[in-house]
Each structure stands twice: as C-alpha cells, then as structure tokens.
Write a protein that holds these residues in place. Structure first.
Motif, mmCIF file in Angstrom:
data_model
loop_
_atom_site.group_PDB
_atom_site.id
_atom_site.type_symbol
_atom_site.label_atom_id
_atom_site.label_comp_id
_atom_site.label_asym_id
_atom_site.label_seq_id
_atom_site.Cartn_x
_atom_site.Cartn_y
_atom_site.Cartn_z
ATOM 1 N N ALA A 58 -0.896 -0.089 4.928
ATOM 2 C CA ALA A 58 -0.818 -1.534 4.706
ATOM 3 C C ALA A 58 0.547 -2.078 5.131
ATOM 4 C CB ALA A 58 -1.073 -1.844 3.235
ATOM 5 N N LYS A 59 1.591 -1.472 4.591
ATOM 6 C CA LYS A 59 2.934 -2.005 4.823
ATOM 7 C C LYS A 59 3.952 -0.897 4.556
ATOM 8 C CE LYS A 59 4.261 -5.721 2.244
ATOM 9 N NZ LYS A 59 4.967 -6.718 1.547
ATOM 10 N N GLY A 104 -1.242 0.526 -1.789
ATOM 11 C CA GLY A 104 -1.512 1.269 -0.556
ATOM 12 C C GLY A 104 -0.328 1.243 0.391
ATOM 13 N N GLU A 105 0.847 0.883 -0.136
ATOM 14 C CA GLU A 105 2.009 0.739 0.741
ATOM 15 C C GLU A 105 2.808 2.040 0.834
ATOM 16 O OE1 GLU A 105 4.059 -2.706 -0.740
ATOM 17 O OE2 GLU A 105 2.427 -4.041 -0.144
ATOM 18 N N TYR A 123 -5.570 1.025 17.689
ATOM 19 C CA TYR A 123 -6.018 1.927 16.628
ATOM 20 C C TYR A 123 -5.105 1.769 15.414
ATOM 21 C CZ TYR A 123 -8.403 3.979 20.577
ATOM 22 O OH TYR A 123 -9.171 4.153 21.685
ATOM 23 N N PRO A 124 -5.634 2.045 14.204
ATOM 24 C CA PRO A 124 -4.801 1.868 13.008
ATOM 25 C C PRO A 124 -3.812 3.010 12.797
ATOM 26 C CG PRO A 124 -6.966 2.694 12.385
ATOM 27 C CD PRO A 124 -7.004 2.467 13.871
ATOM 28 N N TRP A 125 -2.843 2.753 11.941
ATOM 29 C CA TRP A 125 -1.967 3.798 11.414
ATOM 30 C C TRP A 125 -2.591 4.212 10.087
ATOM 31 C CZ3 TRP A 125 4.067 3.124 10.824
ATOM 32 C CH2 TRP A 125 4.614 4.310 10.332
ATOM 33 N N ILE A 171 7.692 -3.425 7.273
ATOM 34 C CA ILE A 171 6.959 -3.389 8.544
ATOM 35 C C ILE A 171 5.486 -3.600 8.218
ATOM 36 C CG2 ILE A 171 6.411 -2.025 10.600
ATOM 37 C CD1 ILE A 171 8.899 -0.308 9.935
ATOM 38 N N ASP A 172 4.859 -4.559 8.901
ATOM 39 C CA ASP A 172 3.444 -4.839 8.654
ATOM 40 C C ASP A 172 2.590 -3.854 9.450
ATOM 41 O OD1 ASP A 172 0.907 -5.790 8.336
ATOM 42 O OD2 ASP A 172 1.165 -7.448 9.748
#
Ligand SMILES: Cc1cc2nc3c(=O)[nH]c(=O)nc-3n(C[C@H](O)[C@H](O)[C@H](O)COP(=O)(O)OP(=O)(O)OC[C@H]3O[C@@H](n4cnc5c(N)ncnc54)[C@H](O)[C@@H]3O)c2cc1C
Length: 288
Positions: A78-79, A214-215, A104-106, A93-94
C-alpha cells in the motif's frame, strides 16, 4: 554446455538447486518446451523463511510464468513509511500506484508460499510443456562443463544438454564457471526475522496499526534498521532487524532486543517496538 543439436530438439536441462532461482528457471524452461530435471540437496521438509518483497519487474516475470502472487497469499504493497533516527516521518512512497505506473504491482509474499507456488507450476500435470522432475535429497557435488554432466554426492552421474547452477550463495558449481575463486563473505550486516500472527496484533490497540494498514514501515536507528510489512494475505506481520556487526554483542538476538530498547530515540516507537518484540515471543533466525 549446449550441444550442437540443441536447436532442433528440446534440451535436457539439469538444474542444481530448487530454491527460488532454480524453480523459476525450471518454470521458464518447461514453458519453452524443454525437459527439466532439478536436483535439490534438501528434502523440503523444513522449508522456512519469512517474507520477501517482490518488485513490479519480478512480479511481471512471475505472472508470465503463471504465478499470480495474490493466489498464494501475496499482499499488495500500500505505502512505504520511512522514519529517521529521531522518530520523525522522513518520507512516504505510494506503492499502491505502482501497478498503474509499472504495469505490475509491488507485493509481499512469505518465502515458503512463493517457493510452493513455483514448485506447483514446475511440476503440475497441467500447463504448458512437460512437468519437470524435482529430485529431493540429491546433492550435486560437481559438474563437467564439456559434457554437461552432473555428479551427485552418491556417485551417480547424470548427462544433459545444459546445466544451470542455482545452488545459492554458497554454490559449489560457481567455480566451474568463474575461476577467480569468489567466496561469499560477511559484509557487516545481519538480518534477524520474526513473524507475528495478525490476531495477536489486532488484540492490542497499540499494535493493531502495524497490521491493519498493510503498510511497509522502515525505522532507522543509526546504521540499524527495523522493517515491518504484512504477508500471508495479511494474517502475519513480517519483522526484520538489520543489525550491524559492529554491535558489540556476540549474541545477535540479545543485540537486536537491546537495539529495540536503546536505539530508537523516539519514545512512542521504542514503546511500539518493545510491544512487538514482546508479542513475538518467537525465535529469530539469521538469514545472512
Ligand atoms: C531456507 C531458506 C530461507 C530463506 N528465507 C528468506 C527470507 O525469509 N527472506 C528473504 O528475503 N530471503 C530468504 N532466503 C534467501 C532467498 O530465498 C535467496 O537469497 C534468493 O531467493 C536467491 O535464490 P537462489 O535460488 O539463488 O538461492 P536459494 O533460495 O538459497 O536456493 C538454493 C537452493 O539450492 C540448494 N542447494 C545448495 N547447494 C546444493 C547442492 N550442492 N546440490 C543440490 N542443491 C543444492 C539449496 O538447498 C536451496 O534449495 C532464504 C533462502 C533459503 C534457502
């Protein structure tokens, strides 16, 4: 190590080591139509590890191999919140926007889940190509570069067309390729990890925030760092201490807790870190 006929038929590929690298190579080669055998010294009975952070580029490769991390417990990043030694928020960092920016996601994934997911796509009877064979309890002791032949510890010799050395940081096959005598050596930083179940954190109002956002949190205390992020579909918080070896304590676990006690100048964070450590009550493992 590739024979001249190899362009006209599937290659018989021999991979030493069924870690993340060896299994990813096996998945790609299977997908490309080759016949793959993997030789792994362990029995996979005691696979351990904590969480691994998968950046968008690696994530894209895994998806092309058929592994979507969210299907095996991967958590979307998330962040990132990075705090300085004084406890002040240094930067954010977003990472939620990475999927749009980098395609693609991280994501965060428990290493055992990543390893199992790769093992499944490598050996599955469905999917592209011929399922690979993983020979557990088979330690490779040497390779003949000219004939692409592996010799196992039990004396057995296996011939192939191509050998891939994926036997990790202490590779025994590396010296067959690189003759400069490279050996891994400590670089002055050790990592200690532990995992805390989410329900333990949710039960305490003071630690709930570490799991519910979730950060990814990075707390710096001089050269030492504490990193926190969720894995296993948010059911577990991964905690990693990065401790410099200049720390005077030979017992690194004790050093890590002393670090928690003294190195965070900011009271609220020191308190939170103490709560996390107390809630953990689990063994820490050095992974480097
Ligand atoms: C058990 C384990 C837990 C880990 N936990 C974490 C973690 O929590 N977080 C993190 O970020 N990283 C972790 N790592 C490290 C991370 O997985 C690797 O550094 C990274 O993925 C590199 O992968 P690799 O395939 O090159 O090496 P590795 O993942 O180390 O795999 C090498 C494989 O080769 C096998 N092998 C070694 N020598 C031989 C031989 N002679 N013959 C046959 N097989 C051999 C090993 O048993 C192992 O399965 C862990 C590694 C291991 C092995």
């Amino acid at each position: 190590m590739v024979t001249s006929e190899s362009e006209h038929r599937p290659l018989n590929v021999l991979i030493s080591g069924a870690g993340i690298g060896g299994l990813a190579a096996a998945a790609a080669l299977r997908q490309a139509g080759h016949l793959v055998q993997v030789f792994e010294r362990s029995s996979f009975k005691n696979e351990y590890g904590a969480a691994v952070s998968i950046s968008p580029n690696a994530n894209g490769i895994l998806r092309e191999l058929g592994l979507a991390l969210e299907d095996v417990g991967g958590v979307n990043a998330a962040k990132v919140n990075e705090y300085g030694a004084d406890g002040a928020l240094y930067r954010t960092i977003d990472t939620a926007g990475f999927a749009q920016r980098y395609k693609y996601p991280w994501q965060y994934i428990h290493r055992v889940d990543l390893h199992s997911g790769l093992k499944d796509i490598v050996t599955s009877p469905t999917g592209t190509g011929t399922p690979a064979t993983i020979h557990l309890g088979h330690r490779v002791s040497s390779v003949d570069n000219d004939t692409a032949t592996l010799t196992l510890e039990n004396g057995e010799r296996i011939h192939g067309d191509l050998v891939i050395a994926a036997d990790g940081v202490n590779s025994v096959l590396r010296n067959n390729v690189d003759h400069s005598g490279i050996h891994p050596s400590p670089f002055g930083l050790s990592t200690y990890r532990f995992l805390i179940p989410a329900d333990v954190l949710y039960a305490d109002p003071q630690t709930r925030r570490f799991i519910e956002t979730g950060e990814f949190e990075l707390w710096s205390g001089g050269n030492n760092k504490l990193v926190l992020y969720p894995c296993r579909s948010g059911t577990v918080l991964n905690c990693a201490f990065l401790i410099t070896d200049e720390n005077p304590h030979e017992n690194k676990k004790a050093a890590a807790f002393l670090y928690l006690d003294y190195n965070f100048a900011h009271d609220a964070r020191a308190h939170a870190a103490g709560l996390l450590a107390a809630n953990a009550g689990v063994q820490m493992q050095s992974v480097c």
